[in-house]
Motif scaffolding. Structure first.
Motif, PDB file in Angstrom:
ATOM      1  N   VAL A 117       0.857  -1.183   0.000  1.00 13.95           N
ATOM      2  CA  VAL A 117       0.000   0.000   0.000  1.00 13.95           C
ATOM      3  C   VAL A 117       0.887   1.224   0.000  1.00 13.95           C
ATOM      4  CG1 VAL A 117      -1.798   1.259   1.239  1.00 13.95           C
ATOM      5  CG2 VAL A 117      -1.822  -1.248   1.235  1.00 13.95           C
ATOM      6  N   ASN A 118       0.751   2.026  -1.028  1.00 18.48           N
ATOM      7  CA  ASN A 118       1.573   3.218  -1.193  1.00 18.48           C
ATOM      8  C   ASN A 118       1.182   4.334  -0.224  1.00 18.48           C
ATOM      9  OD1 ASN A 118       3.511   4.837  -2.992  1.00 18.48           O
ATOM     10  ND2 ASN A 118       1.703   6.124  -2.911  1.00 18.48           N
ATOM     11  N   TYR A 119       2.207   4.996   0.299  1.00 16.96           N
ATOM     12  CA  TYR A 119       2.033   6.239   1.058  1.00 16.96           C
ATOM     13  C   TYR A 119       3.125   7.170   0.571  1.00 16.96           C
ATOM     14  CZ  TYR A 119       1.498   9.631   4.767  1.00 16.96           C
ATOM     15  OH  TYR A 119       1.278  10.801   5.463  1.00 16.96           O
ATOM     16  N   SER A 120       2.724   8.205  -0.170  1.00 17.90           N
ATOM     17  CA  SER A 120       3.696   9.148  -0.723  1.00 17.90           C
ATOM     18  C   SER A 120       2.988  10.465  -0.993  1.00 17.90           C
ATOM     19  CB  SER A 120       4.277   8.597  -2.031  1.00 17.90           C
ATOM     20  OG  SER A 120       3.285   8.555  -3.049  1.00 17.90           O
ATOM     21  N   PRO A 121       3.759  11.508  -1.293  1.00 13.50           N
ATOM     22  CA  PRO A 121       3.106  12.790  -1.611  1.00 13.50           C
ATOM     23  C   PRO A 121       2.111  12.676  -2.773  1.00 13.50           C
ATOM     24  CG  PRO A 121       5.447  13.132  -1.262  1.00 13.50           C
ATOM     25  CD  PRO A 121       5.219  11.632  -1.256  1.00 13.50           C
ATOM     26  N   GLU A 122       2.387  11.756  -3.724  1.00 12.29           N
ATOM     27  CA  GLU A 122       1.490  11.592  -4.870  1.00 12.29           C
ATOM     28  C   GLU A 122       0.174  10.928  -4.473  1.00 12.29           C
ATOM     29  OE1 GLU A 122       5.758  11.099  -6.112  1.00 12.29           O
ATOM     30  OE2 GLU A 122       4.493   9.901  -4.797  1.00 12.29           O
ATOM     31  N   ASN A 123       0.235  10.053  -3.473  1.00  9.09           N
ATOM     32  CA  ASN A 123      -0.959   9.316  -3.071  1.00  9.09           C
ATOM     33  C   ASN A 123      -0.762   8.793  -1.649  1.00  9.09           C
ATOM     34  OD1 ASN A 123      -3.216   7.751  -2.759  1.00  9.09           O
ATOM     35  ND2 ASN A 123      -2.814   6.421  -4.508  1.00  9.09           N
ATOM     36  N   LYS A 124      -1.394   9.453  -0.716  1.00 10.31           N
ATOM     37  CA  LYS A 124      -1.269   9.057   0.692  1.00 10.31           C
ATOM     38  C   LYS A 124      -2.287   7.997   1.105  1.00 10.31           C
ATOM     39  CE  LYS A 124       0.853  13.311   2.226  1.00 10.31           C
ATOM     40  NZ  LYS A 124       0.816  14.442   3.132  1.00 10.31           N
ATOM     41  N   ASN A 125      -3.195   7.655   0.211  1.00  2.49           N
ATOM     42  CA  ASN A 125      -4.224   6.656   0.508  1.00  2.49           C
ATOM     43  C   ASN A 125      -4.880   6.905   1.859  1.00  2.49           C
ATOM     44  OD1 ASN A 125      -4.549   4.694  -1.678  1.00  2.49           O
ATOM     45  ND2 ASN A 125      -2.352   4.362  -1.392  1.00  2.49           N
ATOM     46  N   GLU A 126      -5.217   8.166   2.109  1.00  2.00           N
ATOM     47  CA  GLU A 126      -5.735   8.568   3.418  1.00  2.00           C
ATOM     48  C   GLU A 126      -7.014   7.845   3.821  1.00  2.00           C
ATOM     49  OE1 GLU A 126      -4.134  13.031   4.070  1.00  2.00           O
ATOM     50  OE2 GLU A 126      -5.426  12.776   2.304  1.00  2.00           O
ATOM     51  N   SER A 127      -7.961   7.703   2.905  1.00  2.04           N
ATOM     52  CA  SER A 127      -9.219   7.048   3.291  1.00  2.04           C
ATOM     53  C   SER A 127      -9.000   5.558   3.574  1.00  2.04           C
ATOM     54  CB  SER A 127     -10.292   7.249   2.221  1.00  2.04           C
ATOM     55  OG  SER A 127      -9.932   6.620   1.013  1.00  2.04           O
ATOM     56  N   VAL A 128      -8.129   4.915   2.803  1.00  3.90           N
ATOM     57  CA  VAL A 128      -7.834   3.500   3.033  1.00  3.90           C
ATOM     58  C   VAL A 128      -7.163   3.333   4.393  1.00  3.90           C
ATOM     59  CG1 VAL A 128      -6.421   1.547   2.251  1.00  3.90           C
ATOM     60  CG2 VAL A 128      -7.693   2.913   0.587  1.00  3.90           C
ATOM     61  N   LEU A 129      -6.170   4.172   4.681  1.00  8.58           N
ATOM     62  CA  LEU A 129      -5.449   4.062   5.950  1.00  8.58           C
ATOM     63  C   LEU A 129      -6.348   4.414   7.134  1.00  8.58           C
ATOM     64  CD1 LEU A 129      -1.930   5.382   4.906  1.00  8.58           C
ATOM     65  CD2 LEU A 129      -2.718   3.024   5.124  1.00  8.58           C
ATOM     66  N   ALA A 130      -7.263   5.336   6.940  1.00  4.95           N
ATOM     67  CA  ALA A 130      -8.219   5.660   8.007  1.00  4.95           C
ATOM     68  C   ALA A 130      -9.065   4.423   8.320  1.00  4.95           C
ATOM     69  CB  ALA A 130      -9.115   6.825   7.599  1.00  4.95           C
ATOM     70  N   GLY A 131      -9.499   3.712   7.284  1.00  2.00           N
ATOM     71  CA  GLY A 131     -10.288   2.501   7.463  1.00  2.00           C
ATOM     72  C   GLY A 131      -9.510   1.364   8.116  1.00  2.00           C
ATOM     73  N   LEU A 132      -8.184   1.456   8.077  1.00  2.00           N
ATOM     74  CA  LEU A 132      -7.336   0.433   8.692  1.00  2.00           C
ATOM     75  C   LEU A 132      -6.882   0.822  10.102  1.00  2.00           C
ATOM     76  CD1 LEU A 132      -5.094  -0.377   5.592  1.00  2.00           C
ATOM     77  CD2 LEU A 132      -6.908  -1.829   6.548  1.00  2.00           C
TER      78      LEU A 132
END
Length: 175
Positions: A91-106
């Motif tokens: 699961v990518n976490y970077s300035p381009e894509n922090k996947n905030e909603s996915v990580l919040a759900g986790l």
């Protein structure tokens, strides 16, 4: 004046050579990946194959994330153990894509830094979030400083505690 031209030419050639010699960027994590869809597919597959899901959250910018990934790739027994017991998703976490909603759900696993590992069951429920600093090596190098990297025994122990069999109550019933 001639010395100045020679000096400037040398600097230009050196700069060009160094820019050519730069390492190519690492591309382990895909910032464009649809993490939600990738996790859903892994959960569905894990459910069918009686496995759990191992999420490795990090980014191509993270030297520890890359080191962990490379350790897994270069350690055949560890790689086999993971493949036999888990479906994995990076699961990518970077300035381009922090996947905030996915990580919040986790449960915001990024609070532990990177890489961070999340174990999901075959229904997508979070079973455990592992801070990777607990998996670091305690080895000391010849220079007297702690080596950088993770410990295969610690990683194996962590993973063994979160396989499907390890958390199945039936595993512990007297036969």
């Amino acid at each position: 004046m001639k010395k100045l031209v020679i000096l400037l030419t040398t600097i230009l050639i050196s700069t060009a050579a160094f820019s050519q010699a730069k390492k190519e960027s690492v591309h382990i994590y895909n910032p464009q990946a649809n993490a939600k869809a990738d996790i859903a597919a892994a959960v569905a597959k894990a459910s069918k194959e009686n496995k759990h899901v191992l999420l490795q959250v990090g980014g191509n910018w993270c030297s520890w994330c890359i080191a962990f990934h490379n350790l897994i790739d270069s350690t055949a027994t560890l790689k086999k153990y993971i493949n036999d017991n888990f479906e994995t998703v990076l699961v990518n976490y970077s300035p381009e894509n922090k996947n905030e909603s996915v990580l919040a759900g986790l449960g915001y696993p990024q609070r532990f830094g990177f890489p961070v590992f999340v174990i999901l069951d075959g229904k997508g429920k979070v079973l455990h979030i592992e801070n990777s600093s607990y998996l670091e090596t305690e080895e000391v190098g010849a220079n007297g400083k702690k080596k950088v990297g993770h410990d295969v025994k610690k990683i194996t122990s962590f993973l063994k505690g979160w396989t499907r069999a390890a958390v199945d109550p039936e595993t512990y019933k007297a036969k």
